[in-house]
Each structure stands twice: as structure tokens, then as C-alpha cells.
Design a protein around this motif. Structure first.
Motif, PDB file in Angstrom:
ATOM      1  N   GLY A   1      -9.890  -1.011  -1.927  1.00 31.01           N
ATOM      2  CA  GLY A   1     -10.821   0.056  -1.535  1.00 31.01           C
ATOM      3  C   GLY A   1     -10.239   0.848  -0.381  1.00 31.01           C
ATOM      4  N   ALA A   2      -8.909   0.703  -0.142  1.00 32.38           N
ATOM      5  CA  ALA A   2      -8.237   1.484   0.899  1.00 32.38           C
ATOM      6  C   ALA A   2      -8.395   2.959   0.548  1.00 32.38           C
ATOM      7  CB  ALA A   2      -6.754   1.111   0.942  1.00 32.38           C
ATOM      8  N   SER A   3      -8.676   3.779   1.535  1.00 30.73           N
ATOM      9  CA  SER A   3      -9.026   5.167   1.237  1.00 30.73           C
ATOM     10  C   SER A   3      -8.240   6.151   2.099  1.00 30.73           C
ATOM     11  CB  SER A   3     -10.526   5.342   1.467  1.00 30.73           C
ATOM     12  OG  SER A   3     -10.891   6.679   1.303  1.00 30.73           O
TER      13      SER A   3
ATOM     14  N   LYS B   1     -14.391   6.705   6.140  1.00 30.12           N
ATOM     15  CA  LYS B   1     -14.798   5.607   5.261  1.00 30.12           C
ATOM     16  C   LYS B   1     -14.247   4.294   5.816  1.00 30.12           C
ATOM     17  CE  LYS B   1     -15.376   6.346   0.840  1.00 30.12           C
ATOM     18  NZ  LYS B   1     -15.197   6.669  -0.578  1.00 30.12           N
ATOM     19  N   ILE B   2     -14.968   3.224   5.557  1.00 24.28           N
ATOM     20  CA  ILE B   2     -14.516   1.924   6.085  1.00 24.28           C
ATOM     21  C   ILE B   2     -13.136   1.589   5.510  1.00 24.28           C
ATOM     22  CG2 ILE B   2     -15.023  -0.549   6.213  1.00 24.28           C
ATOM     23  CD1 ILE B   2     -17.948   0.083   6.386  1.00 24.28           C
TER      24      ILE B   2
ATOM     25  N   ILE C   1      -5.082  -0.889  -2.291  1.00 20.47           N
ATOM     26  CA  ILE C   1      -5.484  -0.909  -3.708  1.00 20.47           C
ATOM     27  C   ILE C   1      -6.525   0.196  -3.900  1.00 20.47           C
ATOM     28  CG2 ILE C   1      -6.394  -2.317  -5.609  1.00 20.47           C
ATOM     29  CD1 ILE C   1      -3.908  -3.604  -4.291  1.00 20.47           C
ATOM     30  N   ASN C   2      -6.216   1.138  -4.795  1.00 24.26           N
ATOM     31  CA  ASN C   2      -7.129   2.246  -5.063  1.00 24.26           C
ATOM     32  C   ASN C   2      -6.874   2.721  -6.484  1.00 24.26           C
ATOM     33  OD1 ASN C   2      -8.019   5.088  -5.260  1.00 24.26           O
ATOM     34  ND2 ASN C   2      -8.565   4.814  -3.102  1.00 24.26           N
ATOM     35  N   PRO C   3      -7.916   2.770  -7.317  1.00 32.81           N
ATOM     36  CA  PRO C   3      -7.692   3.113  -8.723  1.00 32.81           C
ATOM     37  C   PRO C   3      -7.322   4.577  -8.950  1.00 32.81           C
ATOM     38  CG  PRO C   3     -10.026   2.766  -8.300  1.00 32.81           C
ATOM     39  CD  PRO C   3      -9.323   2.464  -7.035  1.00 32.81           C
TER      40      PRO C   3
ATOM     41  N   VAL D   1     -15.146  -2.427  -1.474  1.00 34.87           N
ATOM     42  CA  VAL D   1     -15.657  -1.622  -2.586  1.00 34.87           C
ATOM     43  C   VAL D   1     -17.116  -2.025  -2.805  1.00 34.87           C
ATOM     44  CG1 VAL D   1     -13.402  -1.386  -3.696  1.00 34.87           C
ATOM     45  CG2 VAL D   1     -14.874  -3.291  -4.329  1.00 34.87           C
ATOM     46  N   PRO D   2     -17.906  -1.176  -3.452  1.00 36.92           N
ATOM     47  CA  PRO D   2     -19.320  -1.518  -3.640  1.00 36.92           C
ATOM     48  C   PRO D   2     -19.515  -2.894  -4.293  1.00 36.92           C
ATOM     49  CG  PRO D   2     -18.953   0.780  -4.189  1.00 36.92           C
ATOM     50  CD  PRO D   2     -17.597   0.175  -3.963  1.00 36.92           C
TER      51      PRO D   2
ATOM     52  N   VAL E   1     -13.278  -7.844  -9.040  1.00 38.31           N
ATOM     53  CA  VAL E   1     -12.202  -7.882  -8.034  1.00 38.31           C
ATOM     54  C   VAL E   1     -11.803  -9.340  -7.780  1.00 38.31           C
ATOM     55  CG1 VAL E   1     -11.770  -7.552  -5.558  1.00 38.31           C
ATOM     56  CG2 VAL E   1     -12.749  -5.683  -6.904  1.00 38.31           C
TER      57      VAL E   1
ATOM     58  N   ASN F   1     -20.575  -9.073   3.775  1.00 36.39           N
ATOM     59  CA  ASN F   1     -21.395  -8.437   4.798  1.00 36.39           C
ATOM     60  C   ASN F   1     -20.812  -8.683   6.187  1.00 36.39           C
ATOM     61  OD1 ASN F   1     -23.637  -7.073   5.780  1.00 36.39           O
ATOM     62  ND2 ASN F   1     -24.916  -8.911   5.857  1.00 36.39           N
TER      63      ASN F   1
ATOM     64  N   PHE G   1     -13.172  -3.127  10.739  1.00 37.58           N
ATOM     65  CA  PHE G   1     -13.440  -1.770  11.209  1.00 37.58           C
ATOM     66  C   PHE G   1     -13.938  -1.770  12.650  1.00 37.58           C
ATOM     67  CE2 PHE G   1     -18.091  -1.583  10.461  1.00 37.58           C
ATOM     68  CZ  PHE G   1     -18.286  -2.542   9.479  1.00 37.58           C
TER      69      PHE G   1
ATOM     70  N   GLY H   1     -22.238  -8.748  12.581  1.00 36.90           N
ATOM     71  CA  GLY H   1     -21.067  -7.881  12.633  1.00 36.90           C
ATOM     72  C   GLY H   1     -21.151  -6.898  13.786  1.00 36.90           C
TER      73      GLY H   1
HETATM   74  N1  COA Z   1     -10.572  -1.545  -6.683  1.00 39.50           N
HETATM   75  C1  COA Z   1     -10.014  -0.784  -5.728  1.00 39.50           C
HETATM   76  N2  COA Z   1     -10.592   0.303  -5.233  1.00 39.50           N
HETATM   77  C2  COA Z   1     -11.778   0.653  -5.708  1.00 39.50           C
HETATM   78  C3  COA Z   1     -12.423  -0.088  -6.708  1.00 39.50           C
HETATM   79  C4  COA Z   1     -11.763  -1.234  -7.192  1.00 39.50           C
HETATM   80  N3  COA Z   1     -12.335  -2.020  -8.114  1.00 39.50           N
HETATM   81  N4  COA Z   1     -13.595   0.483  -6.957  1.00 39.50           N
HETATM   82  C5  COA Z   1     -13.676   1.554  -6.141  1.00 39.50           C
HETATM   83  N5  COA Z   1     -12.583   1.643  -5.386  1.00 39.50           N
HETATM   84  C6  COA Z   1     -12.247   2.624  -4.345  1.00 39.50           C
HETATM   85  C7  COA Z   1     -12.985   3.911  -4.499  1.00 39.50           C
HETATM   86  O1  COA Z   1     -12.328   4.762  -5.386  1.00 39.50           O
HETATM   87  C8  COA Z   1     -12.986   4.429  -3.075  1.00 39.50           C
HETATM   88  O2  COA Z   1     -11.780   5.071  -2.787  1.00 39.50           O
HETATM   89  P1  COA Z   1     -11.729   6.617  -2.328  1.00 39.50           P
HETATM   90  O3  COA Z   1     -12.282   6.669  -0.954  1.00 39.50           O
HETATM   91  O4  COA Z   1     -10.319   6.992  -2.420  1.00 39.50           O
HETATM   92  O5  COA Z   1     -12.612   7.357  -3.311  1.00 39.50           O
HETATM   93  C9  COA Z   1     -13.071   3.175  -2.259  1.00 39.50           C
HETATM   94  O6  COA Z   1     -12.666   2.118  -3.112  1.00 39.50           O
HETATM   95  C10 COA Z   1     -14.469   2.864  -1.756  1.00 39.50           C
HETATM   96  O7  COA Z   1     -15.383   2.939  -2.808  1.00 39.50           O
HETATM   97  P2  COA Z   1     -16.676   3.874  -2.717  1.00 39.50           P
HETATM   98  O8  COA Z   1     -17.382   3.763  -4.039  1.00 39.50           O
HETATM   99  O9  COA Z   1     -16.334   5.224  -2.230  1.00 39.50           O
HETATM  100  O10 COA Z   1     -17.557   3.100  -1.651  1.00 39.50           O
HETATM  101  P3  COA Z   1     -17.841   3.439  -0.129  1.00 39.50           P
HETATM  102  O11 COA Z   1     -16.609   3.562   0.638  1.00 39.50           O
HETATM  103  O12 COA Z   1     -18.822   4.535  -0.020  1.00 39.50           O
HETATM  104  O13 COA Z   1     -18.581   2.084   0.291  1.00 39.50           O
HETATM  105  C11 COA Z   1     -18.527  -0.135   1.081  1.00 39.50           C
HETATM  106  C12 COA Z   1     -18.008   0.836   0.071  1.00 39.50           C
HETATM  107  C13 COA Z   1     -17.975  -1.480   0.763  1.00 39.50           C
HETATM  108  C14 COA Z   1     -18.096   0.293   2.461  1.00 39.50           C
HETATM  109  C15 COA Z   1     -20.098  -0.145   1.014  1.00 39.50           C
HETATM  110  O14 COA Z   1     -20.483  -0.458  -0.305  1.00 39.50           O
HETATM  111  C16 COA Z   1     -20.700  -1.145   1.924  1.00 39.50           C
HETATM  112  O15 COA Z   1     -20.944  -2.284   1.577  1.00 39.50           O
HETATM  113  N6  COA Z   1     -21.020  -0.756   3.189  1.00 39.50           N
HETATM  114  C17 COA Z   1     -21.515  -1.603   4.212  1.00 39.50           C
HETATM  115  C18 COA Z   1     -20.390  -2.387   4.850  1.00 39.50           C
HETATM  116  C19 COA Z   1     -20.793  -3.030   6.155  1.00 39.50           C
HETATM  117  O16 COA Z   1     -21.407  -2.420   6.976  1.00 39.50           O
HETATM  118  N7  COA Z   1     -20.391  -4.293   6.331  1.00 39.50           N
HETATM  119  C20 COA Z   1     -20.507  -5.001   7.558  1.00 39.50           C
HETATM  120  C21 COA Z   1     -21.865  -5.382   7.931  1.00 39.50           C
HETATM  121  S1  COA Z   1     -21.871  -6.150   9.487  1.00 39.50           S
END
Ligand code: COA
Length: 703
Positions: A19-21, A26-27, A47-49, A77-78, A85, A131, A146, A163
Motif C-alpha cells: 500500500g506504499a503510495s 496518505k499513510i 507494493i502497489n498494484p 491497504v483497506p 494480502v 489498528n 506514521f 496508537g
Molecule cells: N496491495 C498493494 N497495494 C494495494 C492493494 C493491495 N492489495 N490494494 C490497494 N493498494 C494500494 C492502493 O492502490 C493505494 O495506492 P495509491 O495511493 O497509489 O492509490 C494504497 O494501497 C492505499 O489504498 P487506498 O484504497 O487508497 O486506501 P487509503 O490509503 O485511503 O487507506 C488505510 C488505507 C489502511 C490507511 C485505511 O484503510 C485505514 O485503515 N486507516 C486507518 C489507519 C490507522 O489510523 N491506524 C492506526 C490506528 S492507531
């Protein structure tokens, strides 16, 4: 536990950022950027698709495409994509998943969380989170999180269930001047829990002290076992101890915060040093990560100011380490280094006239003196002294004393120069605080560490004169009759099998039998209804005390049956118990529950108003040794009554401690059967006269 796998996850040589962006904000962007910014030197695979390159690095659409090995995968990633994954990471041979993503058990998706853990375990992977914020390690220049930066380098390791709190503590390590080697966000604890991290950090060469923020433990027994066996100090701030706080914690983390009192007891029993609040967690962590444990109770305070001396004295008492006057030889020597109007007792007041030499000489002498177990050196900035010179004289004196196994803390109260001098002391490994009470409280933490280790060295040794088979036979018979509430006679038989002294009680099923048993036991007697359906016997008219002869036995036998039948016509009546009437003594109560976090736990208090109105009770997780049982007796406010208050003879505390210990063994051994139990009352007599369980109750688990 396999420390190697955890090593791979927590000190990885290669990391995949899933989910590196490229998108700032973005995180997935920040985590990758942090790894570079803080100088991580291992392999990093974004890793990014969609993108072929992320932040200038070649990106892969799946971990399965990565050519090299991967130790840890940071997953951003979500949530819904994470089972997939995990599967791919497992196939790739990743050691651990560090799941930053939210959206699991904390929002009711326990199923999703479990699916990820199950997949991970299939491939022998461990899971940190989900989380979470990530992990930070100074010794690996690894900021896989982060959080804004690596913490101020030091020897402590923080593990935080929150966190946000970890992020806040991270940056404040610089302003608080408390150094950490590691910070680990533990989040939902779907797999890796506090117990695992105690074991791992205890073996980690760069950690000297573990510092925990705990909302609720998932596996309390594992944690207690690991903490007991750990060699390094563990200091914990446990939140959610108030009823409202506990509810907030449960909704926040999806974990049970548990009953506050049992938590308190469990942490103390495991030798965990408690922190009262966040500041206290920092302050205690600092001392515990820099100084050795304090092996005795003698704390000496050296000061140039009466006021800070008094503040420190109060703080020592609050921390459970009241000051004692220094012995004559110490006083005589110290008097040589102060004016006539100084004080050499303790606190040692060198007065405002104290300069570099007096500080040096008194610190050197007292630190080396065998009576002194720990030293707190206090200083108020004066116009006649330069703080840095005082700091250097303290350090020099400590070095010259040649003593290494004793702790020292320092407090400088003053302005910028004092601040700078304290910074210098910290760099020399001497914990320095800007308030005298903080320096003393930190020293007390080092005493608590040593005390905890002493307690661990005397574990519970099971009694071997017990008859578990007999106890289980009684239970099996009751179960065969379909009963979960054992009768008093059955309960006492179980207690007796564990060597607990119970008042002799026999069951009569006819008037004739009642008289025969009464003649055998001897008068005066108590008669009570025996029925699994009558829990409150007195309310049902089912108890009569002070029966003096056969005629009264006959009459009472019928009156009891009549009143109980009227009270509850459908009740199953086994008969009437004929019980020896124990002479009256001090009334105490024992009770047990099965705590969801720690397992069998017990309560002790004095009977009557003490337990019912004042709630003056103490808890322990079972089992407890007789020594720990004795400690329970003095824990309650009414403990003084047992010790012999207001001219009363002391009670037989040794007998009572033995009862507590045996009872604790019983509830642990029969944990699979017993849901709760109590002994109420237990009568305690004068020293040497013992104690007796007058009434007992056991409720079995539903099966
Ligand atoms: N493998 C690799 N990369 C993938 C993927 C997969 N299976 N599925 C999606 N991605 C990529 C996306 O394409 C995206 O890349 P991009 O920025 O180049 O578009 C990236 O991963 C992130 O996916 P995205 O759908 O844009 O999610 P997001 O960045 O909006 O949110 C999280 C992802 C994990 C940050 C969010 O779901 C979350 O859980 N947030 C809360 C986290 C938090 O606060 N944690 C700590 C609590 S103390």
C-alpha cells in the motif's frame, strides 16, 4: 515462543510496504518516506498494484513478485483486502505482518481479524495489530510507522495499546529527555500480545526497561507468567480502572478492560511497577532504564534546601518508602560537611551554604555507606554555586565511590543553567528531574523493582496433603443429581479435601438421625436446612443456633422443615444439617470468581459492615503462597483488627494465611468445575487458636 520469528518481524532486515503510495498525505506515503528519512538500511520493497515506481523505488504489484526475501510486511491497504494480502505474504515466506490498517475487531469485524490471523498461522507468520501506528527502533534506524520521527535514543522500550498515545509520546521523548530504543504499537492484539513482547524484549540486547500503556490484556495469564519470569523492569500505566474508563476502553479496543481491582492485584503479583499517569510513566521509565534496583528500604536524601527536603520526604512516604533517620556514624560524618545549623538526620540538609566540595564529599561518603540503599540528591540553584559544577561534583563522587549496584536520582530546581546541568547528568546515565518529589518517586520505582523480584523468588508451593479425587467425587455426584449449587455439606466436603478447617457438619434425614448425630457432635449446636434450592437459609427460616439438648433438636428439625416448605414449596430438601457451634471469633470472608482475563481470583475481607458497606476487600489472582496470604491480611484497612487493635489480642493470622493459600490452590485445581465459591463466615481466633470455616458455598460452572 519462537523469538526468531518475532525478531524477523520486529527487527526486520527487509520490509515490504504493502500500500506504499506516491500520494503525499496518505499513510502509505508517510511510512515509506519515514523508512528512508530515518535511515533504514535494510531492503525496502514498495507494493502497489497501479504504480511501477513509488517514491523513486521500483514497485511490485504483489509480494509474490519481489525477488528477495521479506522479513516484515507493513500493511496499509483497506481491511477487506487484507485476508488476500496475508495469503500472498504467507506464500512468500514473510515472517510477520505489521497491520496498520483499521476496520477490524474494534468496529465489530472480529471475523475479518480472525481470518487474517488464521491465514498467518497457517504459514507460521505472526501478526502485529491491526489498528496500529507501526514499529520504531533506534538500533535499526527503522521507522516503519506514521509517527513523525524515531524517539530520543535510549534504553527503554515502549509498547502502547493506543496508537495516538504512542505518537504523542514519541515526539515528547525529546522534550521530556527520556530515551527509548523501541516503540511498538500493539493495537487490537489479534496475535502478538503483551506477554509475547515481554518475552521478546526481555531477550533484546538493546532494551533495559519495558514501559507499557495497557488498556486491557487479551491473555492475562500469559502476561503474568512472562512478567514473572522477566529479568528486566516492567513499568505499566493501566488505564480504564474506573468503571466509566473501563467502558470507554472496551469500546475503543474491542478488548475487556477487566475488573480494576483484579488488574491491580495481577500486575502487582507479576512484579509490574505501576505508573500513576503519563508523566509518572516517563519519570519512572527514565530511572528504571538507567539505574540498578534498590535492594533495601534505606533512602537517603541530600539537599541544600529545607523546603525541597520536606517535599521529598512527603513524596517518599506517599510512594510507600518512608524515610528513616540515618545511623549515628553516618550523621557524625555528614556533620563535618555542613554548618552548625545543618541537619544530618535524613533528609540531610547541607543548607544553602553547600558548595561543590560539600556536595562531593557527602555524596561520595553516603553512596559508599552500607546503610544507604539508594540516594536522592537535591539541589536548589543559588547565586553562590554553578549548577554544572555541582552536577560534575556529584558524578565525580559517584565514580570515586566505586559503588555500582546502587541507584541514585537527582533533582535540580532552578533555571536554564540547572536545566543544562541536568541534561549533562542524563548524558552520564544519572536520572535528573526538575522536581524533588519526582526524583524520590523514581527512586521508589527502583525499590519496587527489587521488591517485585524478591516476591517472584518465593513462588507458591502447592500443599501436597490435599485430596483432589475426593473433591471431584463430591462434585461429580452433585452433577449427577443435576445440581450446580452444592449444598453446604457438599461444599464443606470439597473444602475439607483441600485441608481447610471446616465446622463439623452432618446431614440428618430424620428426626431420629438428627438426635443421634447431635449426641455424637455434642451441644451446643446449629441446625440448618440443606437444599440446593435455598441459597439464603436464614431468610427461609432455615437456620437455628444455640440448640442445647435432644428435645430442642427434635422440635427444631420439624420447625425448620415447616418454614422452608412454606417459603419455597417446590424446593428439593435433602434434610437438616447438624453442625457444631463454633465459638464466636473475628468474622472474615473469602470468595472466588473466575476472572475473564486472569482466571481464578480470590477476595478477602472482614465480615459484616466491613465488606458490605465499606467494601474493604482485597483481591489476588490465585494461587497465593501463605506469605502472600499474610500480605492480603494487612492490605485491607481493617487489617489492624486482625493484628490486635485497641488492646485486643492479635488474631491467628498465620492460620488465616494458610487458609487463604489452600483456598487459592482449591480454586485453581477445580477451575474447570467451580464458577464461584465463598467461605462466609470464617471465624478467626486468638493467635495459636486457629480459624474455622463455618459456612461454605460452591456454585459449579454450566456444562
Ligand atoms: N496491495 C498493494 N497495494 C494495494 C492493494 C493491495 N492489495 N490494494 C490497494 N493498494 C494500494 C492502493 O492502490 C493505494 O495506492 P495509491 O495511493 O497509489 O492509490 C494504497 O494501497 C492505499 O489504498 P487506498 O484504497 O487508497 O486506501 P487509503 O490509503 O485511503 O487507506 C488505510 C488505507 C489502511 C490507511 C485505511 O484503510 C485505514 O485503515 N486507516 C486507518 C489507519 C490507522 O489510523 N491506524 C492506526 C490506528 S492507531
Amino acid at each position: 515462543m519462537n523469538l526468531e520469528v518475532l525478531n524477523g518481524m520486529l527487527r526486520p532486515k527487509s520490509i515490504a510496504v504493502i500500500g506504499a503510495s506516491n500520494k503525499e498525505g496518505k499513510i502509505g506515503y508517510t511510512v515509506l518516506k519515514n523508512l528512508f528519512a530515518d535511515g533504514y538500511s535494510g531492503e525496502v520493497y514498495p507494493i502497489n498494484p497501479k504504480d511501477k515506481e513509488v517514491q523513486g523505488l521500483k514497485a511490485y504489484s504483489s509480494v509474490l513478485d519481489v525477488p528477495g526475501e521479506i522479513d516484515a510486511a507493513v500493511v496499509i491497504v483497506p481491511a477487506k483486502f487484507i485476508p488476500q494480502v496475508a495469503e500472498e505474504c504467507g506464500k512468500k515466506g514473510v515472517k510477520g505482518l505489521i497491520i496498520i490498517a483499521s476496520g477490524f475487531s474494534e468496529v465489530g469485524r472480529k471475523d475479518l481479524e480472525q481470518a487474517v490471523v488464521d491465514t498467518a498461522h497457517q504459514y507460521d507468520m505472526r501478526v502485529l495489530g491491526p489498528n496500529i501506528v507501526g514499529i520504531l527502533s533506534n538500533s535499526d534506524n527503522c521507522n516503519a510507522s506514521f509517527a513523525p520521527c524515531l524517539p530520543l535514543p535510549g534504553k527503554a522500550a515502549l509498547v502502547s495499546q493506543s496508537g495516538a498515545l504512542l505518537i504523542a509520546m514519541d515526539t515528547s521523548t525529546y522534550t521530556r529527555r527520556v530515551g527509548f530504543d523501541k516503540m511498538i504499537s500493539i493495537g487490537n492484539m489479534s496475535d502478538v500480545n503483551f506477554g509475547d513482547l515481554v518475552e521478546w524484549l526481555d531477550a533484546d540486547e538493546n532494551t533495559a526497561c519495558m514501559s507499557f500503556y495497557i488498556e486491557g490484556l487479551k491473555d492475562g495469564r500469559h502476561f503474568m507468567r512472562a512478567a514473572r519470569e522477566a529479568h528486566k523492569p516492567i513499568v505499566a500505566l493501566k488505564s480504564g480502572v474506573s468503571a466509566h474508563g473501563a467502558a470507554a476502553a472496551a469500546s475503543h479496543t474491542g478488548s475487556l478492560a477487566g475488573s480494576g481491582k483484579i488488574y491491580e492485584a495481577a500486575l502487582e503479583q507479576a512484579g509490574v511497577i505501576r505508573a500513576a499517569d503519563l508523566n509518572n510513566l516517563f519519570d519512572r521509565t527514565l530511572a528504571l532504564s538507567l539505574q540498578p534496583p534498590m535492594q533495601g528500604d534505606n533512602m537517603l536524601i541530600l539537599t541544600n534546601g529545607g523546603g525541597v527536603g520536606v517535599l521529598a520526604t512527603d513524596a517518599a512516604e506517599r510512594a510507600g518508602l518512608p524515610l528513616r533517620f540515618a545511623p549515628e556514624d553516618v550523621q557524625t560524618e555528614l556533620k563535618k560537611h555542613m554548618p552548625e545549623f545543618g541537619s544530618a538526620r535524613n533528609p540531610v540538609d547541607l543548607t544553602g551554604m553547600a558548595g561543590v566540595e560539600w556536595y562531593h564529599d557527602t555524596v561520595r561518603y553516603s553512596f559508599a555507606h552500607p546503610w544507604v540503599d539508594g540516594l536522592a540528591v537535591l539541589y536548589c540553584e543559588t547565586a553562590m554555586t554553578i549548577p554544572q559544577e555541582i552536577a560534575e561534583s556529584i558524578k565525580q563522587a559517584i565514580d570515586e565511590s566505586g559503588v555500582t549496584g546502587k541507584p541514585i536520582t537527582v533533582s535540580f530546581v532552578g533555571g536554564e543553567q540547572s536545566e543544562a546541568a541536568m541534561q549533562w547528568l542524563l548524558e552520564q546515565g544519572i536520572p535528573a528531574y526538575d522536581a524533588p518529589d519526582t526524583a524520590v518517586n523514581a527512586l521508589a520505582a527502583l525499590r519496587e523493582f527489587a521488591q517485585g523480584r524478591d516476591t517472584m523468588a518465593k513462588p507458591f508451593v502447592p500443599f501436597n496433603d490435599v485430596d483432589e479425587e475426593a473433591a471431584r467425587a463430591v462434585i461429580a455426584e452433585a452433577r449427577a443429581d443435576g445440581c450446580r449449587n452444592l449444598t453446604e455439606i457438599e461444599s464443606k466436603a470439597v473444602f475439607k479435601a483441600y485441608g481447610l478447617p471446616v465446622a463439623q457438619t452432618r446431614l440428618a434425614t430424620s428426626e431420629e438421625e438428627a438426635v443421634r448425630l447431635a449426641e455424637q457432635i455434642g451441644y451446643p449446636l446449629v441446625m440448618k436446612i440443606v437444599s440446593p434450592d435455598i441459597l439464603h437459609k436464614s431468610d427461609a427460616g432455615g437456620v437455628k443456633v444455640g440448640i442445647k439438648n435432644a428435645a430442642e433438636v427434635r422440635e427444631t428439625y420439624h420447625t425448620i422443615l415447616k418454614s422452608v416448605r412454606a417459603y419455597k414449596p417446590a424446593a428439593d430438601l435433602h434434610g437438616v444439617a447438624i453442625q457444631e457451634m463454633a465459638p464466636w471469633g473475628t468474622e472474615v470472608i473469602l470468595g472466588s470468581v473466575n476472572d475473564p482475563t486472569f482466571g481464578p481470583a480470590m477476595m478477602f475481607g472482614l465480615g459484616g459492615i466491613f465488606v458490605e458497606i465499606l467494601k474493604d476487600v482485597t483481591f489476588r489472582v490465585a494461587p497465593v503462597s501463605p506469605e502472600q496470604g499474610l500480605k492480603m491480611l494487612s492490605d485491607i484497612k481493617a487489617g489492624a483488627i486482625l493484628a490486635g487493635a485497641r488492646g485486643e489480642a492479635p488474631r491467628d493470622r498465620a492460620a488465616l494465611a494458610d487458609i487463604l493459600s489452600r483456598y487459592s490452590q482449591m480454586i485453581v485445581a477445580l477451575e474447570d468445575e467451580v464458577a464461584e465459591s465463598d467461605a462466609n463466615p470464617v471465624l478467626v481466633y486468638e493467635e495459636g487458636q486457629g480459624a474455622i470455616v463455618v459456612d461454605a458455598r460452591i456454585i459449579l460452572k454450566k456444562k
